[in-house]
Design a protein around this motif. Structure first.
Motif, PDB file in Angstrom:
ATOM      1  N   VAL A 202      94.614 -15.369  47.437  1.00 40.39           N
ATOM      2  CA  VAL A 202      95.265 -16.089  48.536  1.00 40.39           C
ATOM      3  C   VAL A 202      94.189 -16.513  49.528  1.00 40.39           C
ATOM      4  CG1 VAL A 202      96.938 -15.967  50.414  1.00 40.39           C
ATOM      5  CG2 VAL A 202      97.400 -14.778  48.254  1.00 40.39           C
ATOM      6  N   MET A 203      94.041 -17.816  49.713  1.00 37.61           N
ATOM      7  CA  MET A 203      93.049 -18.346  50.641  1.00 37.61           C
ATOM      8  C   MET A 203      93.730 -18.776  51.934  1.00 37.61           C
ATOM      9  SD  MET A 203      90.290 -21.464  50.246  1.00 37.61           S
ATOM     10  CE  MET A 203      91.201 -22.809  50.985  1.00 37.61           C
ATOM     11  N   ILE A 204      93.260 -18.231  53.046  1.00 39.04           N
ATOM     12  CA  ILE A 204      93.753 -18.628  54.370  1.00 39.04           C
ATOM     13  C   ILE A 204      92.836 -19.735  54.873  1.00 39.04           C
ATOM     14  CG2 ILE A 204      94.048 -17.912  56.756  1.00 39.04           C
ATOM     15  CD1 ILE A 204      94.375 -15.384  53.972  1.00 39.04           C
ATOM     16  N   TYR A 205      93.375 -20.946  54.910  1.00 35.40           N
ATOM     17  CA  TYR A 205      92.578 -22.119  55.284  1.00 35.40           C
ATOM     18  C   TYR A 205      92.644 -22.293  56.805  1.00 35.40           C
ATOM     19  CZ  TYR A 205      90.663 -26.864  54.854  1.00 35.40           C
ATOM     20  OH  TYR A 205      89.877 -27.990  54.960  1.00 35.40           O
TER      21      TYR A 205
ATOM     22  N   ILE B 209      78.611 -36.470  64.182  1.00 35.54           N
ATOM     23  CA  ILE B 209      78.107 -35.699  63.050  1.00 35.54           C
ATOM     24  C   ILE B 209      79.151 -35.659  61.930  1.00 35.54           C
ATOM     25  CG2 ILE B 209      76.664 -34.275  64.540  1.00 35.54           C
ATOM     26  CD1 ILE B 209      78.665 -32.001  64.178  1.00 35.54           C
ATOM     27  N   GLU B 210      78.690 -35.482  60.720  1.00 36.19           N
ATOM     28  CA  GLU B 210      79.543 -35.263  59.556  1.00 36.19           C
ATOM     29  C   GLU B 210      79.185 -33.886  58.984  1.00 36.19           C
ATOM     30  OE1 GLU B 210      81.952 -37.131  58.505  1.00 36.19           O
ATOM     31  OE2 GLU B 210      81.601 -38.880  59.802  1.00 36.19           O
ATOM     32  N   LEU B 211      80.191 -33.213  58.432  1.00 34.73           N
ATOM     33  CA  LEU B 211      79.995 -31.852  57.966  1.00 34.73           C
ATOM     34  C   LEU B 211      79.729 -31.800  56.465  1.00 34.73           C
ATOM     35  CD1 LEU B 211      82.837 -30.033  59.927  1.00 34.73           C
ATOM     36  CD2 LEU B 211      80.445 -30.310  60.584  1.00 34.73           C
ATOM     37  N   ILE B 212      78.864 -30.874  56.068  1.00 34.69           N
ATOM     38  CA  ILE B 212      78.663 -30.567  54.661  1.00 34.69           C
ATOM     39  C   ILE B 212      78.889 -29.066  54.483  1.00 34.69           C
ATOM     40  CG2 ILE B 212      77.108 -32.457  54.119  1.00 34.69           C
ATOM     41  CD1 ILE B 212      74.766 -30.552  54.476  1.00 34.69           C
ATOM     42  N   PHE B 213      79.262 -28.687  53.272  1.00 31.55           N
ATOM     43  CA  PHE B 213      79.624 -27.297  52.971  1.00 31.55           C
ATOM     44  C   PHE B 213      78.507 -26.612  52.213  1.00 31.55           C
ATOM     45  CE2 PHE B 213      81.542 -24.221  49.998  1.00 31.55           C
ATOM     46  CZ  PHE B 213      82.186 -23.379  50.901  1.00 31.55           C
TER      47      PHE B 213
ATOM     48  N   TYR C 181      88.223 -32.001  50.604  1.00 25.31           N
ATOM     49  CA  TYR C 181      89.168 -31.965  49.484  1.00 25.31           C
ATOM     50  C   TYR C 181      90.361 -31.069  49.805  1.00 25.31           C
ATOM     51  CZ  TYR C 181      91.147 -30.844  44.941  1.00 25.31           C
ATOM     52  OH  TYR C 181      92.023 -30.635  43.903  1.00 25.31           O
ATOM     53  N   PHE C 182      90.121 -29.879  50.325  1.00 25.95           N
ATOM     54  CA  PHE C 182      91.220 -28.966  50.632  1.00 25.95           C
ATOM     55  C   PHE C 182      92.130 -29.536  51.715  1.00 25.95           C
ATOM     56  CE2 PHE C 182      88.968 -25.579  48.340  1.00 25.95           C
ATOM     57  CZ  PHE C 182      90.048 -24.962  47.730  1.00 25.95           C
ATOM     58  N   ARG C 183      91.535 -30.210  52.699  1.00 29.84           N
ATOM     59  CA  ARG C 183      92.376 -30.791  53.743  1.00 29.84           C
ATOM     60  C   ARG C 183      93.292 -31.870  53.168  1.00 29.84           C
ATOM     61  NH1 ARG C 183      90.771 -32.750  59.889  1.00 29.84           N
ATOM     62  NH2 ARG C 183      92.933 -32.884  60.581  1.00 29.84           N
ATOM     63  N   LYS C 184      92.769 -32.686  52.276  1.00 29.44           N
ATOM     64  CA  LYS C 184      93.593 -33.721  51.657  1.00 29.44           C
ATOM     65  C   LYS C 184      94.688 -33.112  50.793  1.00 29.44           C
ATOM     66  CE  LYS C 184      90.309 -37.562  51.706  1.00 29.44           C
ATOM     67  NZ  LYS C 184      91.144 -38.358  52.633  1.00 29.44           N
TER      68      LYS C 184
ATOM     69  N   SER D  26      87.835 -37.397  46.703  1.00 33.34           N
ATOM     70  CA  SER D  26      87.392 -36.626  47.863  1.00 33.34           C
ATOM     71  C   SER D  26      86.657 -35.348  47.478  1.00 33.34           C
ATOM     72  CB  SER D  26      88.595 -36.257  48.741  1.00 33.34           C
ATOM     73  OG  SER D  26      89.479 -35.388  48.053  1.00 33.34           O
ATOM     74  N   PHE D  27      86.576 -35.055  46.171  1.00 35.98           N
ATOM     75  CA  PHE D  27      85.968 -33.789  45.746  1.00 35.98           C
ATOM     76  C   PHE D  27      84.461 -33.911  45.587  1.00 35.98           C
ATOM     77  CE2 PHE D  27      84.386 -30.820  42.570  1.00 35.98           C
ATOM     78  CZ  PHE D  27      84.835 -29.617  43.096  1.00 35.98           C
ATOM     79  N   ALA D  28      83.775 -32.957  46.188  1.00 39.13           N
ATOM     80  CA  ALA D  28      82.333 -32.781  46.001  1.00 39.13           C
ATOM     81  C   ALA D  28      82.015 -31.364  46.437  1.00 39.13           C
ATOM     82  CB  ALA D  28      81.533 -33.787  46.828  1.00 39.13           C
TER      83      ALA D  28
END
Length: 522
Positions: free
Chosen positions: A421-424, A500-504, A77-80, A68-70
């Motif tokens: 510390v990352m707040i997701y 739609i699909e999201l890209i970062f 990836y973070f959600r998984k 899932s990483f890209a």
């Protein structure tokens, strides 16, 4: 967005009450559990769950081997990882401090409050390095709000936030923002007539609207982005292209092994070149605005522009102000454009929500022919709920982060000083325990009576939180309210294609063309 379903009919009052009580009970139990964790003997950070870590390279190997990483799908990836490991996970990447990712709003609230006095952000280090090493010393060793921390950050932030976040100051730009939106509605009508729908590059049209809007505030003048005959090599179009390249290059540099800290990699050199080109054009426009302001006759009746007010602010240098204006132009294009594109997409997918919003706009504006006023914006309750819900379901910003200045206990673990510390917030916004019917687009949940139950104030944070909340928040919100009011007043929007699909790209973007159809209402 895959998984976003149509809004259902609102639940009966008894069901809403039951959801409210259940959510309140759950939230209360979470608060008690979090408090107990913070007061009991904490566990070491080494026990925090997460992907497998290796000597020297940390979790980097585990990340790049994960299917899932890209770089442009990092949100997936973070959600998984959260789904696999829980509400707190640990990540370790070479050349970066160890990081924990948290998704419990009670822990987020406690953390934000604990770090309120000196919120140290995990800044864009590549950006800061470029500005620090500028051969011309343009930034005078002060790199701006985006990249500074500590006393230097607070020196500037404390002096600019009243001008940037005070409603009275921002409302002064409402007439020109409204005029820009009205002109863009004409542009939409022209494109609809020409193509039968929006062209594949409609997002570029949104970028033009966004740069024209933020430019009217930052530079106090029109840039000409909405001229239908604007040349492809004109300064505004070049600025938009450079902003897009900056965001893409920042992902390539920041979401990678930070070997550019040791020597300039090709990606870093490209980022530096793009930054220099954008700086050259932006600085030229800033100087032109300064010259025009100086040429005006002094008047006691005239309200000071944002730039004038900041230039006269004690404790701010000209270069402080210029750097802020520069960053407004850089940061104000992609974010609002994408947020509004997602809102249009969700409205198109949920015609019953769109109809209710159009009814509110018709009621508030009536036969009013002049520009929008603050009194109009104050009455747009459902419109504001639509914006909040859109930014919850499809946020343009997935997370924000802080660096610990001292050891802290989070979710029962002792996190050492210096860790990130990352707040997701993106994950929290789609958490069913925090938002009943989380995968549905239900703006009603944000209305005053909270029909789906209370909402934790830290369960979603599209503009960040605390003292480091986005300095441009009020400007962006006013732009979005004005745009949506005018588009709903004139058009019904439709979208006939795949989800739609999201890209970062530091901010989230649609991978597919936004080929909306706009039908004139009258």
């Amino acid at each position: 967005m895959s998984g976003v379903r149509k809004c259902m009919v609102m639940s009966p009052a008894w069901r809403s009450l039951a959801l409210s009580r259940a959510f309140t009970t759950t939230a209360a139990s979470h608060q008690v559990a979090a408090a107990e964790q913070r007061t009991s003997e904490p566990k070491p950070a080494s026990e925090i769950p997460g992907p497998r870590s290796y000597p020297f390279i940390g979790t980097f190997f585990s990340m790049i081997l994960n299917k899932s990483f890209a770089n442009n799908k990092i949100h997936i990836y973070f959600r998984k990882m959260v789904e696999e490991h829980g509400p707190i996970i640990k990540m370790e990447v070479p050349f970066n401090p160890p990081m924990v990712c948290i998704t419990d709003p009670n822990e987020v609230e406690a953390f934000i409050r604990d770090t309120m006095d000196n919120p140290v952000r995990h800044v864009l280090e590549s950006f800061k390095k470029i500005r620090q090493e500028d051969a011309d010393n343009y930034f005078e060793n002060k790199t701006g709000l985006l990249t500074e921390n500590g006393q230097e950050w607070w020196r500037v932030r404390s002096r600019v936030q009243s001008s940037m976040l005070r409603v009275k100051e921002v409302v002064a730009y409402l007439p020109v923002m409204d005029q820009i939106s009205l002109e863009f509605m004409d542009r939409i009508a022209s494109l609809q007539s020409q193509y039968g729908e929006m062209p594949s590059d409609f997002l570029n049209e949104m970028y033009k609207w966004a740069l024209e809007s933020v430019g009217s505030v930052a530079l106090n003048r029109r840039l000409g982005c909405l001229d239908p005959n604007i040349a492809p090599d004109s300064e505004p179009i070049r600025m938009i292209k450079l902003v897009n390249e900056l965001f893409t290059s920042l992902v390539d540099v920041e979401i990678s092994l930070h070997i550019w800290k040791l020597f300039p990699t090709p990606a870093f050199r490209k980022l530096r070149k793009t930054h220099q080109e954008f700086l050259k054009i932006a600085d030229k426009n800033i100087r032109e605005t300064e010259a025009a302001l100086l040429a005006q006759e002094p008047s006691d009746d005239r309200e000071l522009t944002l730039m004038e007010g900041l230039l006269l602010k004690p404790g701010l240098s000209r270069k402080d102000v210029v750097t802020l204006i520069l960053d407004m132009l850089f940061a104000g294009v992609d974010t609002t454009s994408h947020s509004l594109s997602f809102a249009l997409y969700l409205l198109a997918r949920h015609p019953e929500v769109q109809t209710r919003l159009q009814e509110e706009v018709d009621t508030v504006l009536g036969d009013h022919k002049g520009p929008l006023t603050y009194q109009h914006l104050a009455k747009f309750h459902y419109l504001k709920a639509v914006v909040k819900e859109s930014m919850r379901v499809i946020p343009s910003v997935m997370a924000f982060a802080r660096i610990l200045e001292k050891d802290r206990v989070i979710s029962g673990y002792l996190i050492p000083k210096g860790w990130s510390v990352m707040i997701y917030s993106m994950q929290m916004g789609l958490d069913e325990s925090l938002f009943p019917r989380a995968n549905e687009f239900v703006p009603e949940r944000w209305l005053r009576d909270r029909p789906l139950g209370p909402i934790h104030p830290y369960s979603t944070a599209p503009f960040g939180a605390g003292k480091r909340m986005c300095i441009g928040r009020r400007i962006a919100e006013q732009e979005m309210y004005t745009f949506l009011a005018r588009v709903m007043q004139r058009f019904t929007v439709d979208y006939k294609y795949e989800d739609i699909e999201l890209i970062f790209r530091l901010v989230l973007n649609s991978e597919r063309p936004l080929k909306f159809s706009f039908t004139e209402r009258r």
